[in-house]
Design a protein around this motif. Structure first.
Motif, PDB file in Angstrom:
ATOM      1  N   GLN A 130       0.863  -1.187   0.000  1.00 45.83           N
ATOM      2  CA  GLN A 130       0.000   0.000   0.000  1.00 45.83           C
ATOM      3  C   GLN A 130       0.890   1.224   0.000  1.00 45.83           C
ATOM      4  O   GLN A 130       1.891   1.268   0.718  1.00 45.83           O
ATOM      5  CB  GLN A 130      -0.903  -0.027   1.238  1.00 45.83           C
ATOM      6  CG  GLN A 130      -1.805   1.186   1.410  1.00 45.83           C
ATOM      7  CD  GLN A 130      -1.176   2.281   2.275  1.00 45.83           C
ATOM      8  OE1 GLN A 130      -1.127   3.442   1.861  1.00 45.83           O
ATOM      9  NE2 GLN A 130      -0.685   1.923   3.448  1.00 45.83           N
ATOM     10  N   VAL A 131       0.543   2.214  -0.841  1.00 45.18           N
ATOM     11  CA  VAL A 131       1.331   3.443  -0.914  1.00 45.18           C
ATOM     12  C   VAL A 131       0.386   4.644  -0.942  1.00 45.18           C
ATOM     13  O   VAL A 131      -0.740   4.546  -1.433  1.00 45.18           O
ATOM     14  CB  VAL A 131       2.233   3.477  -2.170  1.00 45.18           C
ATOM     15  CG1 VAL A 131       3.330   2.431  -2.077  1.00 45.18           C
ATOM     16  CG2 VAL A 131       1.416   3.303  -3.448  1.00 45.18           C
ATOM     17  N   PRO A 132       0.827   5.782  -0.425  1.00 45.28           N
ATOM     18  CA  PRO A 132       0.013   6.998  -0.568  1.00 45.28           C
ATOM     19  C   PRO A 132      -0.101   7.389  -2.037  1.00 45.28           C
ATOM     20  O   PRO A 132       0.842   7.225  -2.807  1.00 45.28           O
ATOM     21  CB  PRO A 132       0.795   8.051   0.223  1.00 45.28           C
ATOM     22  CG  PRO A 132       1.749   7.283   1.070  1.00 45.28           C
ATOM     23  CD  PRO A 132       2.049   6.024   0.335  1.00 45.28           C
ATOM     24  N   GLY A 133      -1.255   7.931  -2.396  1.00 47.37           N
ATOM     25  CA  GLY A 133      -1.446   8.434  -3.746  1.00 47.37           C
ATOM     26  C   GLY A 133      -1.860   9.887  -3.745  1.00 47.37           C
ATOM     27  O   GLY A 133      -2.571  10.328  -4.645  1.00 47.37           O
ATOM     28  N   ASN A 134      -1.395  10.620  -2.738  1.00 44.36           N
ATOM     29  CA  ASN A 134      -1.871  12.000  -2.533  1.00 44.36           C
ATOM     30  C   ASN A 134      -0.797  13.050  -2.797  1.00 44.36           C
ATOM     31  O   ASN A 134      -0.862  14.151  -2.246  1.00 44.36           O
ATOM     32  CB  ASN A 134      -2.396  12.160  -1.110  1.00 44.36           C
ATOM     33  CG  ASN A 134      -1.301  12.042  -0.061  1.00 44.36           C
ATOM     34  OD1 ASN A 134      -0.329  11.310  -0.258  1.00 44.36           O
ATOM     35  ND2 ASN A 134      -1.445  12.745   1.045  1.00 44.36           N
ATOM     36  N   PHE A 135       0.167  12.764  -3.651  1.00 44.74           N
ATOM     37  CA  PHE A 135       1.255  13.714  -3.869  1.00 44.74           C
ATOM     38  C   PHE A 135       0.827  14.916  -4.708  1.00 44.74           C
ATOM     39  O   PHE A 135       1.568  15.889  -4.834  1.00 44.74           O
ATOM     40  CB  PHE A 135       2.458  12.998  -4.486  1.00 44.74           C
ATOM     41  CG  PHE A 135       3.088  12.014  -3.536  1.00 44.74           C
ATOM     42  CD1 PHE A 135       4.000  12.434  -2.593  1.00 44.74           C
ATOM     43  CD2 PHE A 135       2.719  10.672  -3.561  1.00 44.74           C
ATOM     44  CE1 PHE A 135       4.560  11.545  -1.699  1.00 44.74           C
ATOM     45  CE2 PHE A 135       3.267   9.765  -2.671  1.00 44.74           C
ATOM     46  CZ  PHE A 135       4.192  10.202  -1.727  1.00 44.74           C
ATOM     47  N   GLY A 136      -0.374  14.858  -5.268  1.00 43.52           N
ATOM     48  CA  GLY A 136      -0.937  16.024  -5.930  1.00 43.52           C
ATOM     49  C   GLY A 136      -1.910  16.783  -5.060  1.00 43.52           C
ATOM     50  O   GLY A 136      -2.533  17.755  -5.516  1.00 43.52           O
ATOM     51  N   ALA A 137      -2.050  16.379  -3.806  1.00 45.48           N
ATOM     52  CA  ALA A 137      -2.966  17.043  -2.877  1.00 45.48           C
ATOM     53  C   ALA A 137      -2.363  18.365  -2.389  1.00 45.48           C
ATOM     54  O   ALA A 137      -1.140  18.558  -2.430  1.00 45.48           O
ATOM     55  CB  ALA A 137      -3.255  16.135  -1.681  1.00 45.48           C
ATOM     56  N   PRO A 138      -3.207  19.303  -1.910  1.00 46.03           N
ATOM     57  CA  PRO A 138      -2.683  20.590  -1.436  1.00 46.03           C
ATOM     58  C   PRO A 138      -1.589  20.452  -0.380  1.00 46.03           C
ATOM     59  O   PRO A 138      -0.635  21.243  -0.371  1.00 46.03           O
ATOM     60  CB  PRO A 138      -3.924  21.274  -0.862  1.00 46.03           C
ATOM     61  CG  PRO A 138      -5.056  20.706  -1.644  1.00 46.03           C
ATOM     62  CD  PRO A 138      -4.684  19.274  -1.900  1.00 46.03           C
ATOM     63  N   SER A 139      -1.687  19.468   0.504  1.00 46.94           N
ATOM     64  CA  SER A 139      -0.670  19.302   1.549  1.00 46.94           C
ATOM     65  C   SER A 139       0.718  19.132   0.957  1.00 46.94           C
ATOM     66  O   SER A 139       1.706  19.644   1.519  1.00 46.94           O
ATOM     67  CB  SER A 139      -1.016  18.104   2.429  1.00 46.94           C
ATOM     68  OG  SER A 139      -1.164  16.931   1.638  1.00 46.94           O
ATOM     69  N   HIS A 140       0.826  18.436  -0.173  1.00 46.69           N
ATOM     70  CA  HIS A 140       2.128  18.209  -0.793  1.00 46.69           C
ATOM     71  C   HIS A 140       2.484  19.302  -1.792  1.00 46.69           C
ATOM     72  O   HIS A 140       3.644  19.709  -1.881  1.00 46.69           O
ATOM     73  CB  HIS A 140       2.139  16.846  -1.483  1.00 46.69           C
ATOM     74  CG  HIS A 140       2.266  15.703  -0.536  1.00 46.69           C
ATOM     75  ND1 HIS A 140       1.243  15.313   0.306  1.00 46.69           N
ATOM     76  CD2 HIS A 140       3.299  14.867  -0.268  1.00 46.69           C
ATOM     77  CE1 HIS A 140       1.638  14.291   1.028  1.00 46.69           C
ATOM     78  NE2 HIS A 140       2.878  14.004   0.707  1.00 46.69           N
ATOM     79  N   VAL A 141       1.488  19.761  -2.552  1.00 43.28           N
ATOM     80  CA  VAL A 141       1.762  20.828  -3.523  1.00 43.28           C
ATOM     81  C   VAL A 141       2.272  22.076  -2.809  1.00 43.28           C
ATOM     82  O   VAL A 141       3.271  22.699  -3.230  1.00 43.28           O
ATOM     83  CB  VAL A 141       0.503  21.147  -4.346  1.00 43.28           C
ATOM     84  CG1 VAL A 141       0.729  22.382  -5.224  1.00 43.28           C
ATOM     85  CG2 VAL A 141       0.104  19.948  -5.200  1.00 43.28           C
ATOM     86  N   LEU A 142       1.619  22.464  -1.739  1.00 45.67           N
ATOM     87  CA  LEU A 142       2.029  23.651  -0.988  1.00 45.67           C
ATOM     88  C   LEU A 142       3.412  23.477  -0.370  1.00 45.67           C
ATOM     89  O   LEU A 142       4.198  24.427  -0.306  1.00 45.67           O
ATOM     90  CB  LEU A 142       0.998  23.963   0.092  1.00 45.67           C
ATOM     91  CG  LEU A 142      -0.375  24.415  -0.428  1.00 45.67           C
ATOM     92  CD1 LEU A 142      -1.388  24.466   0.711  1.00 45.67           C
ATOM     93  CD2 LEU A 142      -0.272  25.772  -1.113  1.00 45.67           C
ATOM     94  N   LEU A 143       3.713  22.266   0.067  1.00 44.56           N
ATOM     95  CA  LEU A 143       5.033  22.002   0.632  1.00 44.56           C
ATOM     96  C   LEU A 143       6.117  22.168  -0.429  1.00 44.56           C
ATOM     97  O   LEU A 143       7.149  22.805  -0.186  1.00 44.56           O
ATOM     98  CB  LEU A 143       5.068  20.590   1.216  1.00 44.56           C
ATOM     99  CG  LEU A 143       6.377  20.144   1.861  1.00 44.56           C
ATOM    100  CD1 LEU A 143       6.755  21.044   3.025  1.00 44.56           C
ATOM    101  CD2 LEU A 143       6.276  18.687   2.319  1.00 44.56           C
ATOM    102  N   ARG A 144       5.873  21.626  -1.615  1.00 48.72           N
ATOM    103  CA  ARG A 144       6.858  21.764  -2.699  1.00 48.72           C
ATOM    104  C   ARG A 144       7.002  23.218  -3.133  1.00 48.72           C
ATOM    105  O   ARG A 144       8.123  23.705  -3.358  1.00 48.72           O
ATOM    106  CB  ARG A 144       6.452  20.888  -3.890  1.00 48.72           C
ATOM    107  CG  ARG A 144       6.555  19.402  -3.650  1.00 48.72           C
ATOM    108  CD  ARG A 144       6.473  18.616  -4.955  1.00 48.72           C
ATOM    109  NE  ARG A 144       5.191  18.785  -5.622  1.00 48.72           N
ATOM    110  CZ  ARG A 144       4.140  17.999  -5.438  1.00 48.72           C
ATOM    111  NH1 ARG A 144       4.195  16.996  -4.598  1.00 48.72           N
ATOM    112  NH2 ARG A 144       3.016  18.203  -6.117  1.00 48.72           N
ATOM    113  N   GLU A 145       5.881  23.919  -3.265  1.00 46.62           N
ATOM    114  CA  GLU A 145       5.945  25.308  -3.699  1.00 46.62           C
ATOM    115  C   GLU A 145       6.678  26.179  -2.688  1.00 46.62           C
ATOM    116  O   GLU A 145       7.474  27.058  -3.068  1.00 46.62           O
ATOM    117  CB  GLU A 145       4.533  25.844  -3.925  1.00 46.62           C
ATOM    118  CG  GLU A 145       3.850  25.244  -5.143  1.00 46.62           C
ATOM    119  CD  GLU A 145       2.420  25.730  -5.328  1.00 46.62           C
ATOM    120  OE1 GLU A 145       1.827  25.469  -6.381  1.00 46.62           O
ATOM    121  OE2 GLU A 145       1.892  26.387  -4.388  1.00 46.62           O
ATOM    122  N   LEU A 146       6.437  25.949  -1.404  1.00 44.21           N
ATOM    123  CA  LEU A 146       7.127  26.735  -0.387  1.00 44.21           C
ATOM    124  C   LEU A 146       8.625  26.421  -0.387  1.00 44.21           C
ATOM    125  O   LEU A 146       9.462  27.327  -0.299  1.00 44.21           O
ATOM    126  CB  LEU A 146       6.520  26.449   0.989  1.00 44.21           C
ATOM    127  CG  LEU A 146       7.085  27.248   2.157  1.00 44.21           C
ATOM    128  CD1 LEU A 146       6.909  28.758   1.931  1.00 44.21           C
ATOM    129  CD2 LEU A 146       6.420  26.826   3.472  1.00 44.21           C
TER     130      LEU A 146
END
Length: 263
Positions: A130-146
């Motif tokens: 099982q793996v997360p599939g939420n790397f396009g979610a706001p929690s990750h997008v905002l982290l990358r952008e910051l």
């Protein structure tokens, strides 16, 4: 980069549920050897030992802190733990069940590793991950952008926060089929209800935020956290529940794959 076992289990009820939904699809009656790759602090590995008490169950993890916690907290007959780097590990031919829960996303070349593991398993063996599939979610997008913003990019030089840390379900399905497995692959998005102040920040502190905090000095880490907390608070606005508690809905997509190797 050290893991904090206490922080990781903070949201255990949410993090553990996908594991049990994953292993429910494993139809192995009496396995001899069960391996849990990326076992963390051990409670889920112990659950495997409870399900198959006659099997030799081993939990493997690259974190010395996680293994120390697992050994201290979980004792069962035929249960052990070992510190192991998954990138240098191969299952032995007598492995009947190989489980990996929320670990593969940390390894950039995990599909190539999976291919080697699938080939090493004997006919009749089970693989479940099982793996997360939420790397396009706001929690990750905002982290990358910051992290990529002018204010932080120099201080986080060399850090890579990948959007493609996991593949789509069809890719995993084809991988299992191509290596001789009867496969069952699916995805679920959990509408997780978190309580308290800045719960999304608290969640990410135990996982995706760790690589950032491991690079920054203490004062910079606090400043980065404060900026990130404000962004996710806006993306995941809290509300007051019927009992007066502060609640936040945190959608979380996960990808599951289970297969049994054919003859």
């Amino acid at each position: 980069m050290k893991w904090n076992p206490a922080k990781y289990v903070q949201f255990a009820s949410h993090r553990d549920r996908p594991f049990f939904e994953l292993i429910a699809r494993i139809d192995a009656d009496a396995p001899r050897k069960v391996m849990d790759l990326g076992c963390g602090p051990g409670p889920l590995t112990a659950a495997l030992a409870d399900r198959w008490p006659q099997a030799q169950v081993t939990g493997l993890d690259a974190s010395a802190e996680m293994i120390a916690r697992a050994v201290a907290d979980h004792q069962r007959p035929h249960l052990d733990f070992a510190e192991t780097d998954a990138t240098a590990w191969t299952p032995e031919p007598d492995t009947d069940v190989l489980v990996s829960n929320a670990m593969l996303q940390w390894i950039p070349a995990h599909r190539e590793l999976m291919a080697g593991w699938l080939d090493a398993l004997a006919p009749g063996a089970w693989f479940a991950a099982q793996v997360p599939g939420n790397f396009g979610a706001p929690s990750h997008v905002l982290l990358r952008e910051l992290a990529d913003s002018p204010r932080w990019t120099d201080r986080l030089s060399g850090l890579t926060l990948r959007r493609d840390a996991t593949a789509d379900p069809d890719t995993y399905l084809r991988l299992l089929l191509d290596h001789g497995f009867d496969a069952d692959v699916w995805e679920t998005t959990y509408s997780q209800l978190l309580r308290g102040q800045d719960p999304v920040l608290e969640w990410v502190r135990g996982t995706a935020l760790r690589p950032v905090l491991s690079i920054l000095r203490e004062d910079d880490a606090q400043e980065f956290e404060n900026e990130y907390a404000a962004l996710v608070r806006e993306a995941y606005p809290p509300f007051t529940g019927p009992d007066g508690d502060q609640l936040t809905v945190f959608p979380f997509r996960r990808i599951f794959m289970v297969g049994r190797k054919g003859a």
